[in-house]
Design a protein around this motif. Structure first.
Motif, PDB file in Angstrom:
ATOM      1  N   CYS A  43       0.837  -1.196   0.000  1.00 52.39           N
ATOM      2  CA  CYS A  43       0.000   0.000   0.000  1.00 52.39           C
ATOM      3  C   CYS A  43       0.879   1.255   0.000  1.00 52.39           C
ATOM      4  O   CYS A  43       1.923   1.293   0.665  1.00 52.39           O
ATOM      5  CB  CYS A  43      -0.890  -0.027   1.237  1.00 52.39           C
ATOM      6  N   HIS A  45       0.235   3.926   1.425  1.00 53.21           N
ATOM      7  CA  HIS A  45       0.143   4.655   2.698  1.00 53.21           C
ATOM      8  C   HIS A  45       1.287   4.234   3.625  1.00 53.21           C
ATOM      9  O   HIS A  45       2.222   4.995   3.830  1.00 53.21           O
ATOM     10  CB  HIS A  45      -1.228   4.413   3.345  1.00 53.21           C
ATOM     11  N   GLN A  46       1.236   3.017   4.150  1.00 56.36           N
ATOM     12  CA  GLN A  46       2.303   2.569   5.045  1.00 56.36           C
ATOM     13  C   GLN A  46       2.764   1.157   4.732  1.00 56.36           C
ATOM     14  O   GLN A  46       3.304   0.473   5.594  1.00 56.36           O
ATOM     15  CB  GLN A  46       1.845   2.671   6.508  1.00 56.36           C
ATOM     16  N   GLY A  47       2.515   0.728   3.500  1.00 54.20           N
ATOM     17  CA  GLY A  47       3.085  -0.551   3.061  1.00 54.20           C
ATOM     18  C   GLY A  47       2.266  -1.781   3.386  1.00 54.20           C
ATOM     19  O   GLY A  47       2.789  -2.898   3.332  1.00 54.20           O
ATOM     20  N   GLY A  48       1.016  -1.618   3.730  1.00 52.37           N
ATOM     21  CA  GLY A  48       0.174  -2.782   4.037  1.00 52.37           C
ATOM     22  C   GLY A  48       0.106  -3.754   2.870  1.00 52.37           C
ATOM     23  O   GLY A  48       0.195  -3.358   1.710  1.00 52.37           O
ATOM     24  N   CYS A  79      -7.237  -1.801   1.412  1.00 48.34           N
ATOM     25  CA  CYS A  79      -6.069  -2.189   2.202  1.00 48.34           C
ATOM     26  C   CYS A  79      -6.511  -2.738   3.567  1.00 48.34           C
ATOM     27  O   CYS A  79      -7.414  -2.176   4.197  1.00 48.34           O
ATOM     28  CB  CYS A  79      -5.159  -0.977   2.392  1.00 48.34           C
ATOM     29  N   TRP A  81      -4.893  -2.644   6.366  1.00 48.20           N
ATOM     30  CA  TRP A  81      -4.369  -1.953   7.550  1.00 48.20           C
ATOM     31  C   TRP A  81      -5.214  -0.756   7.957  1.00 48.20           C
ATOM     32  O   TRP A  81      -5.616  -0.633   9.097  1.00 48.20           O
ATOM     33  CB  TRP A  81      -2.919  -1.536   7.318  1.00 48.20           C
ATOM     34  N   HIS A  82      -5.485   0.169   7.061  1.00 39.25           N
ATOM     35  CA  HIS A  82      -6.244   1.367   7.445  1.00 39.25           C
ATOM     36  C   HIS A  82      -7.393   1.649   6.483  1.00 39.25           C
ATOM     37  O   HIS A  82      -7.991   2.714   6.545  1.00 39.25           O
ATOM     38  CB  HIS A  82      -5.322   2.598   7.510  1.00 39.25           C
ATOM     39  N   GLY A  83      -7.668   0.710   5.590  1.00 37.63           N
ATOM     40  CA  GLY A  83      -8.880   0.780   4.788  1.00 37.63           C
ATOM     41  C   GLY A  83      -8.858   1.705   3.579  1.00 37.63           C
ATOM     42  O   GLY A  83      -9.912   1.973   3.001  1.00 37.63           O
ATOM     43  N   ARG A  84      -7.711   2.211   3.190  1.00 36.38           N
ATOM     44  CA  ARG A  84      -7.708   3.026   1.977  1.00 36.38           C
ATOM     45  C   ARG A  84      -8.142   2.154   0.809  1.00 36.38           C
ATOM     46  O   ARG A  84      -7.784   0.982   0.725  1.00 36.38           O
ATOM     47  CB  ARG A  84      -6.338   3.644   1.738  1.00 36.38           C
TER      48      ARG A  84
HETATM   49  S1  FES Z   1      -1.099   0.903   4.909  1.00 36.07           S
HETATM   50 FE1  FES Z   1      -2.768   0.783   3.559  1.00 36.07          FE
HETATM   51  S2  FES Z   1      -4.209   2.165   4.325  1.00 36.07           S
HETATM   52 FE2  FES Z   1      -2.510   2.351   5.646  1.00 36.07          FE
END
Ligand code: FES
Length: 118
Positions: A43, A45-48, A79, A81-84
Motif C-alpha cells: 500500500c 500509505h504505510q506498506g500494508g 487495504c 491496515w487502514h482501509g484506503r
Molecule cells: S497501509 Fe494501507 S491504508 Fe494504511
C-alpha cells in the motif's frame, strides 16, 4: 521484465492473489467481467499487504440526487491496515484522492497464461 503468475483458470472472477514480478511483490486481481489487473502489493500509505485486504465494491450514485447504492462489486481493492480504497478499473487510483495510485503493471493473457510485465 515479465513473469507468468498463474493460469487464467487459477484465479476466478472476484478473486485476487499474491505474486511477484522479479523481486517486486504484486497483487493480481480479477474483476467479475473476467479481466485481470496487477498492482504493487504494498500500500502507498504505510506498506500494508494489499493481497490480504478485500476486493469489494463501493457506494455509487443513483438516478436520484443525493441517493447512493452499493455497486461496482469486486472492483475496489481495500487495504487491510487502514482501509484506503483503490479503483482496480481506474489504474489503481485512490477513491478519496485520485491523484494518488498504486503502482500498476501490464497484464497480458497468452495461451491461458496470465503474464505480468513492467
Ligand atoms: S497501509 Fe494501507 S491504508 Fe494504511
Amino acid at each position: 521484465m515479465e513473469n507468468v503468475v498463474c493460469k487464467t483458470s487459477e484465479l476466478q472472477p472476484g478473486e485476487m492473489m499474491e505474486a511477484s514480478l522479479g523481486r517486486t511483490p504484486i497483487v493480481v486481481c480479477r474483476t467479475l467481467d473476467g479481466d485481470f489487473y496487477a498492482f504493487s502489493n504494498r500500500c502507498i500509505h504505510q506498506g500494508g499487504p494489499m493481497s490480504k485486504g478485500v476486493l469489494c465494491g463501493t457506494s455509487v450514485p443513483t438516478d436520484r440526487p443525493g441517493e447512493y447504492c452499493y455497486g461496482r462489486k469486486k472492483e475496489i481493492l481495500r487495504c487491510p491496515w487502514h482501509g484506503r480504497e483503490f479503483d482496480v478499473k481506474n489504474d489503481g487510483r485512490m477513491l478519496t484522492d485520485p491523484r494518488r495510485k498504486l503502482p500498476s503493471f501490464t497484464v497480458d493473457i497468452v495461451g491461458g497464461n496470465v503474464i505480468v510485465s513492467k
